[in-house]
Write an enzyme that holds these catalytic residues in place. Structure first.
Site, PDB file in Angstrom:
ATOM      1  N   HIS A  28      -5.216 -33.040  17.746  1.00 24.15           N
ATOM      2  CA  HIS A  28      -4.121 -33.918  18.169  1.00 24.15           C
ATOM      3  C   HIS A  28      -2.918 -33.106  18.642  1.00 24.15           C
ATOM      4  O   HIS A  28      -1.810 -33.626  18.729  1.00 24.15           O
ATOM      5  CB  HIS A  28      -3.756 -34.853  17.019  1.00 24.15           C
ATOM      6  CG  HIS A  28      -4.928 -35.708  16.624  1.00 24.15           C
ATOM      7  ND1 HIS A  28      -5.232 -36.886  17.260  1.00 24.15           N
ATOM      8  CD2 HIS A  28      -5.907 -35.499  15.727  1.00 24.15           C
ATOM      9  CE1 HIS A  28      -6.338 -37.394  16.736  1.00 24.15           C
ATOM     10  NE2 HIS A  28      -6.773 -36.559  15.807  1.00 24.15           N
TER      11      HIS A  28
ATOM     12  N   LYS B 209       9.351  -0.685  14.047  1.00 24.01           N
ATOM     13  CA  LYS B 209       9.933  -0.371  12.728  1.00 24.01           C
ATOM     14  C   LYS B 209      11.049   0.651  12.875  1.00 24.01           C
ATOM     15  O   LYS B 209      12.120   0.515  12.274  1.00 24.01           O
ATOM     16  CB  LYS B 209       8.859   0.223  11.809  1.00 24.01           C
ATOM     17  CG  LYS B 209       7.852  -0.759  11.270  1.00 24.01           C
ATOM     18  CD  LYS B 209       6.947  -0.044  10.268  1.00 24.01           C
ATOM     19  CE  LYS B 209       5.738  -0.873   9.917  1.00 24.01           C
ATOM     20  NZ  LYS B 209       4.768  -0.168   9.096  1.00 24.01           N
TER      21      LYS B 209
ATOM     22  N   GLU C 137      10.606  -4.751   4.334  1.00 22.61           N
ATOM     23  CA  GLU C 137      10.639  -6.179   3.980  1.00 22.61           C
ATOM     24  C   GLU C 137      10.278  -6.365   2.500  1.00 22.61           C
ATOM     25  O   GLU C 137      10.952  -7.085   1.751  1.00 22.61           O
ATOM     26  CB  GLU C 137       9.640  -6.980   4.821  1.00 22.61           C
ATOM     27  CG  GLU C 137       9.963  -7.076   6.299  1.00 22.61           C
ATOM     28  CD  GLU C 137       9.318  -5.981   7.132  1.00 22.61           C
ATOM     29  OE1 GLU C 137       9.097  -4.863   6.585  1.00 22.61           O
ATOM     30  OE2 GLU C 137       9.053  -6.229   8.324  1.00 22.61           O
TER      31      GLU C 137
ATOM     32  N   GLY D 292      -4.768  -1.516   4.914  1.00 22.99           N
ATOM     33  CA  GLY D 292      -3.985  -2.650   4.423  1.00 22.99           C
ATOM     34  C   GLY D 292      -4.639  -3.994   4.709  1.00 22.99           C
ATOM     35  O   GLY D 292      -4.736  -4.867   3.844  1.00 22.99           O
ATOM     36  N   ARG D 293      -5.118  -4.190   5.942  1.00 26.56           N
ATOM     37  CA  ARG D 293      -5.679  -5.500   6.313  1.00 26.56           C
ATOM     38  C   ARG D 293      -7.089  -5.708   5.774  1.00 26.56           C
ATOM     39  O   ARG D 293      -7.699  -6.749   6.006  1.00 26.56           O
ATOM     40  CB  ARG D 293      -5.639  -5.678   7.833  1.00 26.56           C
ATOM     41  CG  ARG D 293      -6.284  -4.557   8.613  1.00 26.56           C
ATOM     42  CD  ARG D 293      -5.947  -4.659  10.094  1.00 26.56           C
ATOM     43  NE  ARG D 293      -6.420  -3.514  10.863  1.00 26.56           N
ATOM     44  CZ  ARG D 293      -5.739  -2.371  11.018  1.00 26.56           C
ATOM     45  NH1 ARG D 293      -4.574  -2.220  10.424  1.00 26.56           N
ATOM     46  NH2 ARG D 293      -6.225  -1.392  11.745  1.00 26.56           N
TER      47      ARG D 293
ATOM     48  N   LYS E  25       0.837  -1.204   0.000  1.00 28.08           N
ATOM     49  CA  LYS E  25       0.000   0.000   0.000  1.00 28.08           C
ATOM     50  C   LYS E  25       0.877   1.261   0.000  1.00 28.08           C
ATOM     51  O   LYS E  25       0.690   2.153  -0.798  1.00 28.08           O
ATOM     52  CB  LYS E  25      -0.925  -0.022   1.228  1.00 28.08           C
ATOM     53  CG  LYS E  25      -1.769   1.214   1.365  1.00 28.08           C
ATOM     54  CD  LYS E  25      -2.716   1.132   2.546  1.00 28.08           C
ATOM     55  CE  LYS E  25      -3.280   2.525   2.842  1.00 28.08           C
ATOM     56  NZ  LYS E  25      -4.259   2.539   3.906  1.00 28.08           N
TER      57      LYS E  25
ATOM     58  N   GLU F 194      -4.680  -6.373  14.847  1.00 26.84           N
ATOM     59  CA  GLU F 194      -4.151  -5.068  14.425  1.00 26.84           C
ATOM     60  C   GLU F 194      -5.267  -4.019  14.500  1.00 26.84           C
ATOM     61  O   GLU F 194      -5.016  -2.837  14.727  1.00 26.84           O
ATOM     62  CB  GLU F 194      -3.575  -5.142  13.000  1.00 26.84           C
ATOM     63  CG  GLU F 194      -2.662  -3.976  12.671  1.00 26.84           C
ATOM     64  CD  GLU F 194      -1.859  -4.171  11.393  1.00 26.84           C
ATOM     65  OE1 GLU F 194      -0.627  -4.368  11.463  1.00 26.84           O
ATOM     66  OE2 GLU F 194      -2.460  -4.132  10.293  1.00 26.84           O
TER      67      GLU F 194
HETATM   68  O1  F6P Z   1       3.361  -2.773   9.746  1.00 28.46           O
HETATM   69  C1  F6P Z   1       2.006  -2.980   9.646  1.00 28.46           C
HETATM   70  C2  F6P Z   1       1.501  -2.712   8.262  1.00 28.46           C
HETATM   71  O2  F6P Z   1       1.457  -1.342   8.028  1.00 28.46           O
HETATM   72  C3  F6P Z   1       0.152  -3.344   8.029  1.00 28.46           C
HETATM   73  O3  F6P Z   1      -0.878  -2.587   8.505  1.00 28.46           O
HETATM   74  C4  F6P Z   1       0.169  -3.537   6.557  1.00 28.46           C
HETATM   75  O4  F6P Z   1      -0.809  -4.450   6.138  1.00 28.46           O
HETATM   76  C5  F6P Z   1       1.575  -4.024   6.351  1.00 28.46           C
HETATM   77  O5  F6P Z   1       2.345  -3.280   7.279  1.00 28.46           O
HETATM   78  C6  F6P Z   1       2.115  -3.848   4.969  1.00 28.46           C
HETATM   79  O6  F6P Z   1       2.092  -2.501   4.546  1.00 28.46           O
HETATM   80  P1  F6P Z   1       2.245  -2.104   3.045  1.00 28.46           P
HETATM   81  O7  F6P Z   1       1.133  -2.708   2.279  1.00 28.46           O
HETATM   82  O8  F6P Z   1       2.219  -0.606   3.023  1.00 28.46           O
HETATM   83  O9  F6P Z   1       3.572  -2.637   2.562  1.00 28.46           O
END
Ligand code: F6P
Length: 529
Positions: A367, A495, A198, A250-251, A192, A336
């Site tokens: 199990h 972060k 990452e 995002g979620r 987003k 979240e």
């Molecule tokens: O660190 C949390 C977060 O901001 C989430 O809310 C989001 O889904 C995820 O990181 C990834 O963010 P992006 O889509 O901006 O890479």
């Protein structure tokens, strides 16, 4: 009524035995709701009619807030944003700052459909021929939704193989890349913000990997983001960039561009059915009275279990192997969103917000961790779900066992086994003090709460409905708690500290770090050589 005053009153109503409640001939009918393909049974909770009525009274503000959400009011007050994931699957005009967002949503969906079709039928090719593999690089909301849904809907998967790389651990990329041919792979960078370290690290590694084999690596990249300037800077042509607005959290984002990998996997028609299922749940949520409203009831039973009864966690237990990633998806969605410490006004919450959410598919969990669910001292409310039929008609005898196990678990949690019953079971093998000792280990307290959601089959529309139902559950709980379910400031500090620690892993002055962190760094540096 103030929420916490209501909770205090509700606490006085605790203590009913679920088995006793079920002796009421009307309970099963009164505590079972149906809508579309769903039947939701909350009769095996310890919620009484009186408590449910009070909870419904306490939810009086939900309809107005719900309408504000659907209408584009900026209810995400800490970020000054509307919350409009419902528009991504909607069919009515929605005005944001004076203009209708729906034409833009539909244009983007149309572009996604064209691109997905082109990838699927070979119109869009890699530099080595037809696309055989798609890798979605994203994390959190830019990974969990499409990864969960692509697995859930694998019986509909007739497009290229889809892979999901999320972790900055190089192992994730390396293990995935082993199975890929760069010349026939499409890389989708899903972020987003297009700033997530990452995702950008994995995306750059993927680009370098591809550059080793094809002349124009960027030509096999697509991007999903709200930040076109950043996708431009990464070098992805805008014809393969699918944008969305910041009113999509995002979620909550898999209904739009973030769902592109799913659309490529299952095709546009199935993706449309997925959106339709969610839209039908939206319509139900918008129009059904609170007392017959599935997401509302799911929320009320959640508040009863967590804030009233004090159970700290809830388990999501799909008896559906293809829903293996649903608990992880719901962990982000619920924790979240509602893992918050202050009200919208910024005041400390006087009690707990959202619970810990966890789970695994049945029967595997049986199990593993069900021992604790049955006999541990802290009750774990369980949310079971199961389809009437699987996708493998030739293996229907498996499915019969799956259903039997799902129902057996909620029955066992409810009934338990008394000391007398335990003694009777082993009286032929033990007697005297040893009988008493052995019997004590075989007692199940029972009276453990659960809900069960059933549906005919896990189709795209049913999955859309399940996810939308949980989204709205989170919303209702958040409104009742008076918190903002749509920001996530709690992830920022980690972060920032990771950014400051990055260079220190190699060396440099770490003296401003605490003693524990300094010692860990020192040993890691030593081992890294
Ligand atoms: O660190 C949390 C977060 O901001 C989430 O809310 C989001 O889904 C995820 O990181 C990834 O963010 P992006 O889509 O901006 O890479």
């Amino acid at each position: 009524m103030d929420f916490w005053t209501g909770i205090a009153k509700l606490r006085e109503m605790r203590g009913a035995h679920i088995a006793d409640l079920l002796k009421d001939d009307n309970r099963s009918a009164d505590f079972t709701m149906t809508d579309g393909p769903f039947l939701f049974d909350l009769s095996k909770s310890s919620l009484t009619s009186e408590a449910l009525n009070l909870l419904i009274e306490m939810a009086a503000d939900v309809p107005a807030r719900r309408d504000q959400m659907f209408d584009g009011t900026p209810i995400n007050e800490t970020e000054g944003r509307a919350v409009l994931h419902t528009a991504l699957r909607g069919d009515r005009p929605v005005m944001v700052e004076g203009s209708d967002v729906m034409p833009g949503v539909h244009d983007t969906l149309a572009r996604m459909r064209t691109f997905a079709n082109d990838v699927r039928d070979g119109t869009f090719q890699g530099q080595g021929g037809r696309i055989t593999d798609v890798v979605n690089i994203g994390i959190g909301g830019s990974d969990l939704g499409p990864a969960m849904a692509t697995l859930a809907l694998s019986p509909y998967h007739d497009g290229p193989a889809c892979h999901f790389v999320s972790n900055v651990d190089g192992a994730d990329w390396a293990e995935t890349a082993k199975r890929l041919d760069p010349a026939t792979t499409l890389v989708i960078v899903a972020s987003k913000t297009f700033t997530t370290i990452e995702t950008l690290t994995n995306a750059k590694t993927a680009r370098d990997w591809m550059a080793g084999s094809v002349a124009d690596p960027a030509a096999q990249f697509a991007a999903l983001s709200t930040a076109m300037d950043k996708t431009d800077a990464f070098g992805i042509d805008r014809s393969r960039v699918f944008g969305f607005e910041d009113w999509v959290g995002g979620r909550y984002s898999m209904w739009g561009p973030i769902g592109l990998s799913l659309m490529i996997a299952i095709g546009a028609a199935n993706f449309d059915a997925f959106l339709r299922g969610a839209r039908e749940m939206d319509d139900h949520f918008r129009t059904a009275p609170l007392a017959r409203n599935l997401p509302v009831l799911l929320a009320l039973v959640g508040i009863w279990n967590h804030q009233v009864c004090g159970y700290p966690t809830r388990a999501v237990l799909p008896y559906d192997n293809r829903l293996a990633r649903l608990p992880a998806y719901l962990q982000q969605l619920e924790m979240e969103s509602n893992g918050k410490g202050v009200t919208m006004a910024g005041d400390a919450l006087p009690g707990p917000a959202g619970p810990v959410v966890w789970g695994e598919p049945g029967t595997n969990g049986q199990h593993a961790f069900y021992q604790l669910i049955h006999q541990g001292r802290t009750p774990v409310p369980c949310e079971f779900m199961v389809a009437a039929a699987g996708h493998e008609p030739a293996l229907d005898h498996h499915h019969r066992l799956l259903i039997a196990n799902c129902l057996a678990q909620s029955e066992a949690l409810l009934k338990g086994r008394s000391l007398d019953e335990a003694r009777a079971k082993i009286a032929d093998r033990f007697d005297g003090a040893e009988l008493e000792r052995q019997a004590a280990h075989r007692v199940f307290e029972g009276n453990r709460p659960s809900t069960t959601l059933i549906y005919p089959k896990l189709t795209p529309a049913v999955l859309g409905g399940i996810v939308a139902m949980y989204e709205h559950r989170v919303f209702v709980e958040g409104v009742m708690l008076g918190i903002n379910s749509f920001d996530q400031w709690g992830v920022e500090l980690g972060k920032e500290l990771a950014t400051s620690l990055g260079p220190l892993v190699e060396g440099g002055d770490a003296s401003d770090k605490d003693a524990s962190t300094q010692a860990l760094l020192a040993q890691l540096r030593a081992w890294r050589g």
